[in-house]
Design an enzyme around this catalytic site. Structure first.
Site, PDB file in Angstrom:
ATOM      1  N   ASP A 189       0.849  -1.207   0.000  1.00 25.07           N
ATOM      2  CA  ASP A 189       0.000   0.000   0.000  1.00 25.07           C
ATOM      3  C   ASP A 189       0.884   1.256   0.000  1.00 25.07           C
ATOM      4  O   ASP A 189       0.586   2.235  -0.682  1.00 25.07           O
ATOM      5  CB  ASP A 189      -0.918  -0.012   1.224  1.00 25.07           C
ATOM      6  CG  ASP A 189      -1.709  -1.311   1.310  1.00 25.07           C
ATOM      7  OD1 ASP A 189      -2.462  -1.598   0.376  1.00 25.07           O
ATOM      8  OD2 ASP A 189      -1.550  -2.044   2.300  1.00 25.07           O
TER       9      ASP A 189
ATOM     10  N   HIS B  10      -4.986  -3.097   6.619  1.00 20.57           N
ATOM     11  CA  HIS B  10      -4.780  -3.400   5.194  1.00 20.57           C
ATOM     12  C   HIS B  10      -6.155  -3.787   4.627  1.00 20.57           C
ATOM     13  O   HIS B  10      -6.483  -4.953   4.425  1.00 20.57           O
ATOM     14  CB  HIS B  10      -3.783  -4.545   5.051  1.00 20.57           C
ATOM     15  CG  HIS B  10      -3.614  -5.009   3.629  1.00 20.57           C
ATOM     16  ND1 HIS B  10      -2.996  -4.264   2.666  1.00 20.57           N
ATOM     17  CD2 HIS B  10      -3.999  -6.155   3.009  1.00 20.57           C
ATOM     18  CE1 HIS B  10      -2.993  -4.910   1.521  1.00 20.57           C
ATOM     19  NE2 HIS B  10      -3.611  -6.065   1.708  1.00 20.57           N
TER      20      HIS B  10
END
Ligand SMILES: NC(=O)c1ccc[n+]([C@@H]2O[C@H](COP(=O)([O-])OP(=O)(O)OC[C@H]3O[C@@H](n4cnc5c(N)ncnc54)[C@H](O)[C@@H]3O)[C@@H](O)[C@H]2O)c1
Length: 434
Positions: free
Chosen positions: A246, A274
């Site tokens: 990410d 996440h």
């Protein structure tokens, strides 16, 4: 070569076997024969001419004491002898679960090549698969054999984490079940949570006391929490949930918008889970050393498009590519490990999901939350203190924190905290879901 101390209890790798056969043509002849097809143990047999250098004591793996070594990796080698020609570090044991999966298919070859731990760091790979993937795991081991990586000294494969995690110094926990069509997030939490509860127990029982664990299998933050709760003898701070992909995605988007190459983007934090509630932080991020908001004046883009693009990047990629982002995930695992084993560049930081226990940001304790960290390169990390918050960032943090607290309640039965009550604030997606 004549000084080689070959009389000690040694292991010989295939590459050394060919080296020896080149250098000791009249002193020994060696052959390699599989001992047992199903257990994959092998014997190396050597004959020696009298009055000449001692050959290595031939070792075969004892099936009772060793997990399954694979093929050529059952041969013995002698790192000590090789110290004469190059200086090797002490072998490290790296366990990888889900080793027959797509991410591992990229990762294992990076690990074996030396790209992750360095060109003088021999490694042993301990590969954990599921019952269904054991055949495929053999295929992976065969490809590793055929790659002739000089640094790859041992490969074990198996489906029992208590065997495979033996003495692991790194555990890269990738294997998990994908969320099936119509499956509730709560059901995924339970199914995968059980995997990570068992693997936590196994690490607790047999891994190195200082094993570093990176949980990749989703939902990775809560899986990491389950894992660490089931491994009370291993420091909780040794457990990470992978949010580096990410971070990398966020850096790429900021670079694109600013019209600079991505090496100019630094200090990017992914906060929280996440999942699609994750918070890519543009308030503290920098481009060419300047605050992002000074470089990218389109603040509406930052608050809306940027955040959503990063949160949903994995899903869009699946739509285009037909499968999930295995290669870039493997790269991000490499980045995550390297961030822990090399000192963080001055002034910068990296994101990783870590156990909240005395954090300076006011985040709820006792969850696994992605935060900005720095490392001295010793495998450990410290939280970055000099970050700023505004209302926008605080609101977003509260949302991802609420999601993680709710996920924690869903898995109470797996963390030893009583009866699970699962009331998720919304059925959010994993970044790789569509
Ligand atoms: N954190 C992240 O940034 C991130 C990014 C991408 C994917 N993921 C997650 O990583 C996981 C793996 O992704 P993939 O693309 O490699 O999937 P994959 O389906 O290709 O591979 C998973 C492998 O794990 C194995 N497995 C299942 N249960 C196991 C168990 N109990 N023990 C050992 N192995 C087991 C399966 O047999 C399979 O071979 C998924 O949960 C995915 O959602 C996380």
């Amino acid at each position: 070569m004549a000084e080689l101390n070959l009389s000690t209890k040694t292991h010989v790798h295939s590459s050394q076997l060919s080296f020896l056969s080149r250098n000791l043509p009249r002193q020994r002849q060696c052959s390699f024969a599989p001992l047992h097809r199903t257990t994959q143990h092998a014997r190396i047999s050597c004959s020696v001419a009298p009055n000449q250098v001692q050959v290595p004591a031939v070792q075969t793996q004892d099936p009772k004491t060793k997990p399954e070594c694979y093929g050529v990796f059952c041969l013995t080698y002698d790192l000590k002898a090789e110290e004469e020609t190059r200086s090797w570090k002490k072998l490290i044991n790296i366990a990888v679960s889900g080793a027959a999966g797509m991410i591992s298919n990229h990762l294992l070859f990076k690990l074996a090549s030396g790209e992750v731990f360095g060109p003088d760091q021999p490694i042993a790979l301990k590969l954990l698969g599921s019952e269904r993937s054991i055949q495929a795991l053999e295929g992976v081991a065969m490809e590793l054999e055929d790659s002739l990586f000089p640094l790859l000294r041992e490969v074990n494969i198996g489906i029992d984490p208590y065997e495979v995690f033996q003495d692991a110094e790194w555990a890269l926990l990738i294997g998990a079940k994908p969320r099936g069509p119509g499956m509730e997030r709560a059901a995924l939490l339970d199914i995968n949570g059980q995997i990570f509860a068992e693997q936590g127990k196994a690490l607790n029982a047999v891994a190195s006391r200082n094993v570093k664990v990176i949980v990749v299998g989703n939902p990775c933050n809560t899986n990491a929490l389950i894992c660490l709760k089931n491994a009370p003898n291993i420091p909780a701070r040794n457990f990470h949930a992978l949010t580096r992909l990410d971070e990398n995605r966020a850096k790429c988007q900021l670079a694109l918008k600013a019209g600079v190459f991505y090496d100019k983007v630094s200090n990017v934090t992914i906060w929280g889970n996440h999942s699609t509630t994750q918070v890519p932080d543009f308030l503290n991020a920098r481009i060419d050393g300047r605050p992002v908001k000074d470089v990218i004046k389109d603040h509406k883009w930052l608050e809306e498009e940027f955040t959503e693009t990063v949160q949903k990047r994995g899903g869009v990629l699946i739509q285009k590519w037909g499968r999930s982002s295995a290669a870039s995930t493997a790269v991000s695992i490499v980045d995550a490990i390297r961030s822990l084993v090399t000192p963080t560049p001055e002034g910068d930081w990296f994101s990783t999901g870590v156990y909240t226990n005395g954090n300076p940001y006011g985040i709820a304790e006792d969850i696994v939350f992605s935060m900005p960290c720095r490392s001295k390169g010793d495998g450990d990390y410290e939280l970055v203190k000099d970050v700023i918050f505004d209302d926008y960032l605080r609101q977003r943090l509260a949302k991802t924190e609420a999601e993680l607290l709710a996920e924690k309640k869903c898995v109470a039965h797996l963390t030893g905290e009583g009866i699970a009550v699962c009331d998720l604030p919304g059925d959010t997606m994993l970044p790789g879901e569509v």
